[in-house]
Design an enzyme around this catalytic site. Structure first.
Site, PDB file in Angstrom:
ATOM      1  N   THR A   1     -90.045  24.023  92.139  1.00 21.86           N
ATOM      2  CA  THR A   1     -91.144  24.993  91.776  1.00 21.86           C
ATOM      3  C   THR A   1     -90.957  25.362  90.375  1.00 21.86           C
ATOM      4  O   THR A   1     -89.668  25.466  89.995  1.00 21.86           O
ATOM      5  CB  THR A   1     -91.281  26.399  92.634  1.00 21.86           C
ATOM      6  OG1 THR A   1     -92.185  27.074  91.998  1.00 21.86           O
ATOM      7  CG2 THR A   1     -89.922  27.006  92.635  1.00 21.86           C
TER       8      THR A   1
ATOM      9  N   HIS B   1     -78.114  28.575 104.230  1.00 17.71           N
ATOM     10  CA  HIS B   1     -76.766  28.743 104.716  1.00 17.71           C
ATOM     11  C   HIS B   1     -76.188  28.151 106.075  1.00 17.71           C
ATOM     12  O   HIS B   1     -75.182  27.886 106.416  1.00 17.71           O
ATOM     13  CB  HIS B   1     -75.881  30.150 104.218  1.00 17.71           C
ATOM     14  CG  HIS B   1     -74.783  29.823 103.767  1.00 17.71           C
ATOM     15  ND1 HIS B   1     -73.890  28.852 103.811  1.00 17.71           N
ATOM     16  CD2 HIS B   1     -74.139  31.018 102.964  1.00 17.71           C
ATOM     17  CE1 HIS B   1     -72.875  29.230 103.103  1.00 17.71           C
ATOM     18  NE2 HIS B   1     -72.771  30.515 102.462  1.00 17.71           N
TER      19      HIS B   1
END
Length: 412
Positions: free
Chosen positions: A331, A383
């Site tokens: 993006t 994560h």
């Protein structure tokens, strides 16, 4: 012969759509393949073309949610439309009501006097608006279906306001007036509702973390300046920054497969394809079309594909399958002036790269302070699957590739 205007299938998992707006009005002449409506689905916005020449008859209104395969209108041949109109004109008027209106005092009023008095009370704009309502036409300046603008209601409310002694039917649920004198209520499109839902789910279900770095864009700017004229002349498109980042990301994904993967239940699925989504902002919402096998595309192919995606996103002509099955997303908030951000992952992907605006800043180079065009780059990762080491090294590899474009060409 009338031809049905049917909502087409727009993807395997999509069972319903929303009519965002009608581009044509009831009774308008339309040509075959001319767009007559805009429809919103969970993944994209599309325009609905007319299947034949004729006049439009609207069966479902803007703002309504309808299932795929539903008939929302008809295209009537000109002869048939005229015949139907003639039949309506030939119909006899319904009989007049014999009951006479009664005043507040209980006395009977003569109908002709009541009508004359009511007509005098009305302002010219109100009379014209009522004529438009009776004929099925929308008055000029009327908000799009699904929108309510309270300041536009004020003239009509004043014109038709009852005497102080009489109670209004709307008094029980008055529309609150804001301090600025008006509000505008617009229903969310299906595309935005779906995007909002997915983004909230991503925040709730993923262990998202963002790491940052910055890239010196001097070499890229020099390269573009040097080859831009020849590149554009040969390929018919300009060399932008996005193609360089796409190639840099594709190379880094081959080294760090955790960022080209997804979690399915208790399993990790590593993708052996590099389908990179590119976020594109349009008036109808944010869409992320996918560059298939981006690692095998050259710079010109990437630039042409992105330009085509952007144009069709504005025109509402992206296909649902073009928005599916990306393995990573890029993006670019820099086109709007963003200096730094923490992008949100597009589920079920595990990573997204954020590009930002280029600014000249003082940096240390070989012990000297120099001014260089710098860009902050950000990587948000899940994560649960990606450790900090892999995330930092991935971002460092993207930075190195952009700062030395020759590394991209040599795939090192």
């Amino acid at each position: 012969m009338a031809v049905d205007l049917i909502i087409p299938g727009v993807g395997e998992s999509i069972t319903e759509v929303q009519i965002a707006e009608w581009l044509k009005k009831e009774g308008d002449e339309v040509k075959k393949d001319e767009s007559v409506a805009v429809i919103d689905s969970e993944k994209t916005t599309l325009e609905l073309p007319s299947p034949e020449n004729g006049r439009l008859k609207i069966l479902r209104q803007a703002g309504e949610t309808v299932p795929v395969g539903e008939v929302v209108g008809r295209i009537e041949a000109d002869g048939e439309a005229a015949k139907a109109e003639g039949g309506r004109k030939g119909e006899k008027a319904p009989p007049k009501a014999t009951q006479q209106p009664v005043s507040d005092l209980g006395t009977v009023k003569r109908p002709e006097k009541v009508a004359a008095k009511d007509e005098r009370r009305k302002e010219p704009a109100v009379i014209e608006a009522e004529k438009d309502v009776e004929s099925g036409r929308a008055a000029a300046g009327t908000p799009v279906a699904g929108e309510i603008e309270t300041k536009n209601l004020a003239p009509l409310e004043r014109a038709n306001a009852p005497r102080p002694a009489a109670a209004s039917a709307t008094d029980a649920n008055p529309i609150p007036a804001s301090a600025s004198g008006g509000e505008r209520v617009v229903p969310m499109t299906m595309l935005r509702r779906t995007a909002a839902k997915r983004l909230v789910e991503a925040k709730q279900q993923m262990a998202m973390l963002t790491t940052f770095n910055e890239a010196d864009m001097s070499a890229v700017q020099h390269l573009r300046k040097e080859v831009q004229e020849k590149f554009e002349k040969r390929h018919g498109v300009k060399l932008g920054f996005m193609s360089l980042f796409v190639k840099a990301v594709a190379g880094a994904l081959k080294e760090f497969s955790q960022l080209n993967a997804e979690i399915r239940g208790n399993d990790i699925v590593y993708h052996e394809r590099y389908d990179i989504g590119v976020a594109i902002a349009s008036d109808r919402g944010l869409v992320v079309p996918v560059l298939r096998s981006a690692d095998k595309m050259d710079f010109a192919e990437i630039e042409k594909s992105i330009g085509d995606f952007a144009k069709r996103a504005r025109d509402g002509k992206l296909k649902p399958q073009e928005l599916e099955d990306g393995t990573f997303t890029i993006t670019n908030g820099g086109v709007f002036g963003s200096l730094l951000s923490t992008p949100i992952i597009n589920p079920p992907q595990t990573g997204i790269l954020g590009m930002h605006s280029i600014q000249e800043r003082p940096v240390a180079v070989n012990g000297q302070v120099v001014i260089r065009p710098m860009m902050y780059i950000a990587l948000t990762y899940d994560h649960r699957l990606v450790d900090g080491r892999e995330a930092v090294l991935f971002l460092r590899q993207v930075k190195d590739a952009v700062e030395s474009p020759a590394r991209i060409l040599m795939e090192i």
